[in-house]
Design a protein around this motif. Sequence first.
Motif, mmCIF file in Angstrom:
data_model
loop_
_atom_site.group_PDB
_atom_site.id
_atom_site.type_symbol
_atom_site.label_atom_id
_atom_site.label_comp_id
_atom_site.label_asym_id
_atom_site.label_seq_id
_atom_site.Cartn_x
_atom_site.Cartn_y
_atom_site.Cartn_z
ATOM 1 N N LEU A 52 0.781 -6.423 7.343
ATOM 2 C CA LEU A 52 0.869 -5.023 8.306
ATOM 3 C C LEU A 52 -0.598 -4.496 8.023
ATOM 4 N N ALA A 53 -1.035 -4.221 6.767
ATOM 5 C CA ALA A 53 -2.182 -3.554 6.553
ATOM 6 C C ALA A 53 -2.891 -4.025 5.186
ATOM 7 N N ILE A 54 -4.118 -3.590 5.131
ATOM 8 C CA ILE A 54 -5.073 -3.994 3.829
ATOM 9 C C ILE A 54 -5.426 -2.858 3.179
ATOM 10 N N ARG A 55 -5.511 -2.463 2.003
ATOM 11 C CA ARG A 55 -6.360 -1.521 1.413
ATOM 12 C C ARG A 55 -7.371 -2.263 0.470
ATOM 13 N N ARG A 56 -8.471 -1.907 0.843
ATOM 14 C CA ARG A 56 -9.741 -2.604 0.332
ATOM 15 C C ARG A 56 -10.567 -1.407 -0.274
ATOM 16 N N GLY A 57 -10.416 -1.184 -1.772
ATOM 17 C CA GLY A 57 -11.029 0.016 -2.149
ATOM 18 C C GLY A 57 -10.313 1.105 -1.570
ATOM 19 N N GLU A 58 -11.122 2.204 -1.063
ATOM 20 C CA GLU A 58 -10.966 3.326 -0.313
ATOM 21 C C GLU A 58 -10.872 2.936 1.055
ATOM 22 N N ASP A 59 -11.199 1.997 1.587
ATOM 23 C CA ASP A 59 -11.171 1.670 2.969
ATOM 24 C C ASP A 59 -9.895 1.193 3.319
ATOM 25 N N LYS A 60 -9.373 1.166 4.431
ATOM 26 C CA LYS A 60 -8.102 0.759 4.933
ATOM 27 C C LYS A 60 -7.910 0.115 6.014
ATOM 28 N N VAL A 61 -7.430 -1.165 6.464
ATOM 29 C CA VAL A 61 -7.480 -1.727 7.506
ATOM 30 C C VAL A 61 -6.008 -1.593 8.211
ATOM 31 N N VAL A 62 -6.014 -0.487 9.137
ATOM 32 C CA VAL A 62 -4.418 -0.401 9.285
ATOM 33 C C VAL A 62 -3.703 -1.269 10.284
ATOM 34 N N VAL A 63 -4.389 -2.011 10.960
ATOM 35 C CA VAL A 63 -3.935 -3.090 11.725
ATOM 36 C C VAL A 63 -4.933 -4.240 11.518
ATOM 37 N N PRO A 64 -4.679 -5.191 10.652
ATOM 38 C CA PRO A 64 -5.714 -6.143 10.397
ATOM 39 C C PRO A 64 -5.574 -7.277 11.630
ATOM 40 N N THR A 65 -6.832 -7.698 12.067
ATOM 41 C CA THR A 65 -6.605 -8.739 13.028
ATOM 42 C C THR A 65 -6.940 -10.292 12.462
ATOM 43 N N ALA A 66 -6.586 -11.006 13.118
ATOM 44 C CA ALA A 66 -6.527 -12.495 12.620
ATOM 45 C C ALA A 66 -7.867 -13.024 12.126
ATOM 46 N N ASP A 67 -9.145 -12.472 12.307
ATOM 47 C CA ASP A 67 -10.296 -12.773 12.015
ATOM 48 C C ASP A 67 -10.572 -12.017 10.795
ATOM 49 N N GLU A 68 -9.887 -11.089 10.157
ATOM 50 C CA GLU A 68 -10.060 -10.178 9.045
ATOM 51 C C GLU A 68 -10.155 -11.370 7.818
ATOM 52 N N GLN A 69 -11.276 -11.284 7.022
ATOM 53 C CA GLN A 69 -11.559 -12.250 5.890
ATOM 54 C C GLN A 69 -11.051 -11.393 4.663
ATOM 55 N N LEU A 70 -10.027 -11.866 3.940
ATOM 56 C CA LEU A 70 -9.731 -11.410 2.519
ATOM 57 C C LEU A 70 -10.655 -11.579 1.441
ATOM 58 N N ARG A 71 -10.553 -10.512 0.619
ATOM 59 C CA ARG A 71 -11.632 -10.407 -0.437
ATOM 60 C C ARG A 71 -10.950 -10.209 -1.765
ATOM 61 N N GLU A 72 -11.254 -10.667 -2.874
ATOM 62 C CA GLU A 72 -10.734 -10.168 -4.136
ATOM 63 C C GLU A 72 -10.552 -8.519 -4.195
ATOM 64 N N GLY A 73 -9.238 -8.429 -4.685
ATOM 65 C CA GLY A 73 -9.380 -6.902 -4.795
ATOM 66 C C GLY A 73 -8.455 -6.280 -3.722
ATOM 67 N N ASP A 74 -8.264 -7.060 -2.345
ATOM 68 C CA ASP A 74 -7.633 -6.522 -1.291
ATOM 69 C C ASP A 74 -6.229 -6.303 -1.809
ATOM 70 N N VAL A 75 -5.735 -5.354 -1.054
ATOM 71 C CA VAL A 75 -4.111 -4.977 -1.653
ATOM 72 C C VAL A 75 -3.403 -5.060 -0.122
ATOM 73 N N LEU A 76 -2.649 -6.226 0.209
ATOM 74 C CA LEU A 76 -1.800 -6.517 1.455
ATOM 75 C C LEU A 76 -0.634 -5.991 1.394
ATOM 76 N N ALA A 77 -0.294 -5.026 2.646
ATOM 77 C CA ALA A 77 1.078 -4.618 2.803
ATOM 78 C C ALA A 77 1.691 -5.924 3.558
ATOM 79 N N LEU A 78 2.804 -6.434 2.826
ATOM 80 C CA LEU A 78 3.641 -7.526 3.726
ATOM 81 C C LEU A 78 4.826 -6.881 4.247
ATOM 82 N N ALA A 79 5.341 -7.522 5.401
ATOM 83 C CA ALA A 79 6.799 -7.245 5.738
ATOM 84 C C ALA A 79 7.366 -8.568 6.171
#
Length: 81
Positions: free
Chosen positions: A28-55
């Motif tokens: 549903l969302a990715i928190r990347r440091g202080e940045d937030k990707v509220v609605v990530p797209t399929a092209d969003e590349q994941l990085r170490e330290g990302d926090v994923l909100a799963l449903a």
Amino acid sequence: MRLDSGSAAVGRTLAELNLRGMTGATVLAIRRGEDKVVVPTADEQLREGDVLALAGTHEAIDSARAVLSGSASAEQQTVPA
């Protein structure tokens, strides 16, 4: 769920992981440091330290966590019945 350096998901896009198709869980969302990707797209590349909100169901979330942590590949996971 926080992605650690050993995660198989680091460096891959959501499309490549196909979590929803393989496990039934949705990112549903990715928190990347202080940045937030509220609605990530399929092209969003994941990085170490990302926090994923799963449903999803408990089973779907457990399957997604296994894939994201690297303890199971997406090919080993199936959408719960």
